[in-house]
Design an enzyme around this catalytic site. Structure first.
Site, PDB file in Angstrom:
ATOM      1  N   THR A 162      35.742  86.868 -28.002  1.00  0.00           N
ATOM      2  CA  THR A 162      34.723  87.274 -28.967  1.00  0.00           C
ATOM      3  C   THR A 162      34.408  88.750 -28.724  1.00  0.00           C
ATOM      4  OG1 THR A 162      33.714  85.130 -29.280  1.00  0.00           O
ATOM      5  CG2 THR A 162      32.240  87.005 -29.469  1.00  0.00           C
ATOM      6  N   ARG A 192      31.629  74.000 -37.459  1.00  0.00           N
ATOM      7  CA  ARG A 192      30.873  74.354 -36.244  1.00  0.00           C
ATOM      8  C   ARG A 192      30.551  75.867 -36.283  1.00  0.00           C
ATOM      9  NH1 ARG A 192      31.517  78.248 -31.851  1.00  0.00           N
ATOM     10  NH2 ARG A 192      30.470  77.388 -30.044  1.00  0.00           N
ATOM     11  N   ASP A 214      26.865  80.913 -31.539  1.00  0.00           N
ATOM     12  CA  ASP A 214      25.735  81.841 -31.451  1.00  0.00           C
ATOM     13  C   ASP A 214      26.001  83.187 -32.112  1.00  0.00           C
ATOM     14  OD1 ASP A 214      27.714  82.107 -29.326  1.00  0.00           O
ATOM     15  OD2 ASP A 214      26.448  83.742 -28.581  1.00  0.00           O
TER      16      ASP A 214
HETATM   17  N1  ASP Z   1      30.061  82.631 -28.289  1.00  0.00           N
HETATM   18  C1  ASP Z   1      31.217  82.346 -29.102  1.00  0.00           C
HETATM   19  C2  ASP Z   1      31.015  81.023 -29.794  1.00  0.00           C
HETATM   20  O1  ASP Z   1      30.496  80.122 -29.179  1.00  0.00           O
HETATM   21  C3  ASP Z   1      32.476  82.299 -28.333  1.00  0.00           C
HETATM   22  C4  ASP Z   1      32.733  83.498 -27.444  1.00  0.00           C
HETATM   23  O2  ASP Z   1      31.806  84.204 -27.077  1.00  0.00           O
HETATM   24  O3  ASP Z   1      33.910  83.749 -27.119  1.00  0.00           O
HETATM   25  O4  ASP Z   1      31.426  80.891 -30.924  1.00  0.00           O
END
Ligand code: ASP
Length: 318
Positions: free
Chosen positions: A183, A211, A214
């Protein structure tokens, strides 16, 4: 007499997770640093020209979305149906303006659509079909077929995760720990003293259709106010339940905590306290930066107000 340039600060991340040093070849490690530095440079150029923190975080995140290595834009992970659903958000501190999109499937740079929601609609957040329909009315937003986001690495991760899941005796959330590399996010303080944050992601591998984590949620994965700007990365469900990005800001506002103390308390105590993990990048109005993470690594890069600059993957390197 020319005046010295006013200081600015910029921090980027390319995700936190289980990153094993012995699984990274020297050349791979080098190319990760080069990619992070290129994204840092995209944001730095904006800030050095006197541009806004908002434009800078957008520029840095677009650069990261374009790099297939990271789980945002090209190179996003697959959901359980073998498709890509992308989430992004951004926020400007002094105006508290914010924009977000979730579950979009044909937007090459989701952070640009989040900015467009903020500027060209009366809303803060649009999702899925509605966000796509809104994008239809915004010709400047580039569209791509969903399989344009495909990469072999992410396909292999999906297959591995689906095999692991079907071998597990019952649905074990614990198996998800640390499996969320890539991310991306950026936070910046501009020469005018304003702050902004942006985050973009493909979410988590094998996530179920619909889904949302955050990253596109203002307050959870992204926050900016007049005190600080924060972008998170990690196990999204735990970041939502801890309202991570806003909690860091609130600790500074209500408790008078420093940025470092606030960010550490939330990332190193609150999130792990519930069983989650991950990291965050943050900058305050004085240009202090924080980059805590409870995983083995977090891809990150920074430019401090004194001009010092770096990129790092593992814990000890900044
Ligand atoms: N926080 C992101 C999510 O849950 C995933 C990530 O940070 O890689 O979609």
């Amino acid at each position: 007499m020319t005046r010295p340039p006013l200081p600015f600060a910029l921090v980027i991340h390319g995700g936190a997770g289980v990153i094993e040093r012995d699984q990274l070849s020297e050349s791979e490690e080098k190319s990760i640093h080069a990619d992070l530095d290129a994204a840092l440079e995209a944001g730095r150029r904006v800030l050095a020209d006197g541009g806004s923190a908002l434009d800078a975080v957008q520029a840095a995140v677009v650069a990261l979305e374009e790099l297939p290595r990271f789980n945002a834009g090209k190179g996003s992970v697959y959901n359980a149906d073998g498709r890509h659903e992308l989430d992004a958000s951004l926020m400007e501190g002094h105006t508290r303006r914010a924009g977000a999109v979730a579950g979009v499937e044909t937007i090459r740079n989701p952070v640009k659509l989040a900015r467009t929601v903020m500027e060209n609609s009366p809303h803060v957040m649009m999702i899925s079909t509605g966000a796509e329909l809104f994008a239809d009315t915004q010709p400047q937003i580039e569209r791509v077929p969903n399989d344009w986001f495909d990469t072999g690495t992410r396909r292999a991760q999906l297959e591995l995760e689906q095999a692991r899941e079907s071998a597990a005796a019952h649905s074990d959330a614990v198996g998800l720990r640390g499996k969320y590399f890539g991310t991306v996010g950026a936070v910046a303080l501009d020469v005018h003293g304003n702050l902004a944050a942006a985050t973009s992601t493909g979410g988590m591998t094998n996530k179920r259709y619909g889904r949302v984590g955050d990253s596109p949620l203002i307050g959870a994965g992204t926050w900016a106010d007049e005190r600080c700007a924060v972008s998170g990365t990690g196990w999204g469900e735990f970041f939502i339940r801890n309202v991570v990005a806003h909690d860091i800001a609130a600790r500074m506002a209500y408790r008078g905590d420093s940025l470092a103390v606030a960010a550490d308390a939330v990332i190193m105590e609150r999130v792990p306290g519930l069983g989650g993990d991950g990291g965050a990048i943050a900058v305050d109005r004085d240009g202090n930066i924080a980059m805590p993470f409870s995983t083995t690594g977090m891809y990150r890069g920074w430019i401090r107000p004194d001009g010092s600059r770096g990129t790092a993957i593992f814990a000890e390197s900044d």
